[in-house]
Design a protein around this motif. Structure first.
Motif, short mmCIF file in Angstrom:
data_model
loop_
_atom_site.label_atom_id
_atom_site.label_comp_id
_atom_site.label_asym_id
_atom_site.label_seq_id
_atom_site.Cartn_x
_atom_site.Cartn_y
_atom_site.Cartn_z
N SER A 59 -5.40 -3.78 1.32
CA SER A 59 -6.44 -3.95 1.17
C SER A 59 -7.80 -3.73 2.36
O SER A 59 -8.91 -3.36 2.31
N ALA A 60 -7.40 -2.99 3.80
CA ALA A 60 -7.89 -2.53 4.14
C ALA A 60 -8.19 -1.27 4.35
O ALA A 60 -9.35 -0.76 4.78
N THR A 61 -7.06 -0.76 3.60
CA THR A 61 -7.79 0.87 3.62
C THR A 61 -8.42 1.35 2.18
O THR A 61 -7.90 0.35 1.88
N GLU A 62 -8.67 2.18 2.46
CA GLU A 62 -8.68 3.04 1.12
C GLU A 62 -8.78 4.14 0.52
O GLU A 62 -8.51 4.49 -0.91
N ARG A 63 -7.82 4.82 1.45
CA ARG A 63 -7.80 6.67 1.23
C ARG A 63 -6.51 6.68 1.32
O ARG A 63 -5.36 7.07 1.01
N VAL A 64 -5.59 6.23 2.79
CA VAL A 64 -4.47 7.01 2.75
C VAL A 64 -3.27 6.52 2.19
O VAL A 64 -2.81 5.28 1.67
N THR A 65 -2.40 7.06 2.28
CA THR A 65 -1.15 7.18 1.97
C THR A 65 -0.38 5.59 2.27
O THR A 65 -0.49 5.42 3.57
N LEU A 66 0.08 4.75 2.02
CA LEU A 66 1.30 3.89 2.68
C LEU A 66 2.10 4.07 2.12
O LEU A 66 2.62 4.30 1.00
N GLY A 67 3.30 3.95 3.42
CA GLY A 67 4.92 4.70 3.29
C GLY A 67 5.81 3.49 4.13
O GLY A 67 5.45 3.07 5.08
N THR A 68 7.39 4.05 3.41
CA THR A 68 8.48 3.47 3.95
C THR A 68 8.69 3.71 4.80
O THR A 68 9.31 5.26 3.94
N ALA A 69 9.56 4.33 6.10
CA ALA A 69 9.86 5.53 6.67
C ALA A 69 11.11 4.60 7.55
O ALA A 69 11.22 4.46 9.04
N ALA A 70 12.19 4.38 7.35
CA ALA A 70 12.37 4.24 5.53
C ALA A 70 13.22 2.95 5.29
O ALA A 70 12.88 1.92 6.08
N LEU A 71 12.71 2.64 4.01
CA LEU A 71 12.79 0.69 3.58
C LEU A 71 14.43 0.58 3.95
O LEU A 71 14.90 2.19 3.09
N LEU A 72 15.54 -0.60 3.91
CA LEU A 72 16.81 -0.30 3.50
C LEU A 72 17.07 -1.51 2.63
O LEU A 72 17.09 -2.46 3.14
N PRO A 73 17.21 -0.85 1.04
CA PRO A 73 16.89 -1.76 0.21
C PRO A 73 18.31 -3.04 0.36
O PRO A 73 18.12 -3.86 -0.10
N ALA A 74 19.11 -2.75 0.79
CA ALA A 74 20.65 -4.12 0.67
C ALA A 74 20.33 -5.06 1.38
O ALA A 74 21.30 -5.97 1.48
N PHE A 75 19.03 -4.65 2.73
CA PHE A 75 18.73 -5.67 2.81
C PHE A 75 18.02 -7.07 2.00
O PHE A 75 17.95 -8.04 2.13
N ARG A 76 17.26 -6.73 1.21
CA ARG A 76 16.68 -7.25 -0.17
C ARG A 76 17.44 -7.32 -1.65
O ARG A 76 18.17 -6.68 -1.68
N ARG A 77 17.20 -8.61 -2.36
CA ARG A 77 17.93 -8.88 -3.83
C ARG A 77 17.10 -7.94 -4.31
O ARG A 77 15.36 -7.65 -4.34
N PRO A 78 17.20 -6.54 -4.76
CA PRO A 78 17.06 -5.31 -5.76
C PRO A 78 16.02 -6.24 -6.75
O PRO A 78 15.16 -5.36 -6.91
N VAL A 79 16.15 -7.11 -7.56
CA VAL A 79 15.14 -7.44 -8.51
C VAL A 79 13.93 -7.53 -8.06
O VAL A 79 12.70 -7.60 -8.76
N MET A 80 13.99 -8.21 -7.15
CA MET A 80 13.02 -9.21 -6.52
C MET A 80 12.18 -8.11 -5.17
O MET A 80 10.99 -7.96 -5.65
N ALA A 81 12.64 -6.44 -4.83
CA ALA A 81 12.12 -5.64 -4.46
C ALA A 81 11.57 -5.26 -4.84
O ALA A 81 10.24 -4.24 -5.15
N ALA A 82 12.08 -4.74 -5.88
CA ALA A 82 11.00 -4.52 -7.65
C ALA A 82 9.51 -4.46 -7.63
O ALA A 82 8.96 -4.16 -7.93
#
Length: 311
Positions: A59-82
């Motif tokens: 909400s603070a930006t308007e144009r830039v792409t926002l990305g993870t570099a890198a996300l480690l999905p194993a640390f999260r419950r997969p359904v909640m992460a989705a």
């Protein structure tokens, strides 16, 4: 063709005195003309969690792409992460890219242990998690992968974009190159030599072709550590301090594993240009500076001196 230039947010607690300034840092990156802002993920050392960070920036930006570099999905419950990822995709108006990884041998095993996820079969679990996310975003109610299996999935939050945000893979092992070409939307490695990048990208594209996918199905990017300085004599000392603080490893070791570009503007621009000539269309720059204030100075230098040379 212009090269996309991005900045990694310094989310580690040793780099900021007030976490709210990280939002200002991302806003400043957008004002400087950067194309993307990224957050990384680890349980080793206190930091701002990457999905939380990107949600704040949506909400603070308007144009830039926002990305993870890198996300480690194993640390999260997969359904909640989705659901979390789909939420940020909506809040950002479809500006999200999710780069994922499976961790680093010798470093990430403890992170898996405290997340109560087995280290074994981590690559199969990662690929299944991404496939599950895509299934949930598309409204599917069951999923049967090699590691993850769900017979009765709840209705989930759909993504802002049909099919979900682009999912990139970090890594350059032979198996990672093959999986990127077959399964992912982008590639974000950090090879220390542009020739290795060129060879890796060729392997990714061969795998994509074998899977019936076109070359442009995979966005080629590079994760690179950058430091602009005229102090040629002291640059290795500064890089060594940064690497020991970040990884607990000397610079001599890190530079054999990761892309590190340091020195005067001309040297930095020339080396980055070798990677773009090898096929990288987007650069994600991690600044090797110890504090938020020093990173802001470096970010402005990158914007005003290096970015024009890459256009």
């Amino acid at each position: 063709m212009n090269t996309g230039l991005g900045i990694l947010l310094p989310t580690g607690q040793d780099q900021w005195d007030d976490a709210r300034r990280l939002v200002d840092f991302g806003v400043q990156a957008e004002r400087f003309g950067f194309d993307s802002v990224w957050a990384n993920d680890t349980l080793l050392g206190p930091r701002i969690e990457p999905l939380t960070m990107l949600a704040a920036l949506s909400s603070a930006t308007e144009r830039v792409t926002l990305g993870t570099a890198a996300l480690l999905p194993a640390f999260r419950r997969p359904v909640m992460a989705a659901q979390e990822i789909a939420s940020i995709d909506h809040l950002s108006g479809g500006r999200l890219i999710v780069t994922v990884g499976a961790g680093f041998p010798g470093r990430s095993e403890i992170e898996y242990a405290v997340s109560e996820v087995p280290w074994e079969r981590r690559f199969g679990r990662l690929d299944d998690t991404v496939a599950l996310w895509r299934a949930l975003w598309s409204g599917e109610r069951a999923f049967h992968g090699k590691v993850l299996r769900f017979d009765d999935l709840p209705e989930s939050t759909p993504s802002y974009r049909p099919g979900g945000p682009p999912i990139w893979l970090g890594g350059a092992s032979p198996s990672a190159l093959d999986r990127t070409g077959r399964l992912y939307d982008g590639w974000l490695p950090y090879p220390p030599d542009p020739a290795d990048y060129r060879a890796g990208l060729a392997a990714v594209r061969r795998a994509a072709a074998s899977a019936g996918r076109p070359d442009d199905a995979i966005s080629p990017a590079l994760f690179v550590t950058v430091l602009i300085t005229e102090d040629v004599d002291g640059v290795e000392r500064r890089l060594d301090s940064y690497c020991r603080s970040t990884y607990g490893l000397p610079y001599e070791t890190v530079r054999t594993i990761q892309a590190v570009v340091a020195g005067p503007v001309e040297r930095v621009a020339a080396t980055l240009s070798r990677y773009t000539a090898a096929g990288a269309s987007q650069l994600v720059c991690r600044i090797a500076a110890p504090s938020l204030d020093s990173q802001l100075v470096q970010m402005e230098l990158l914007a005003k001196t290096v970015r024009p040379a890459l256009s």
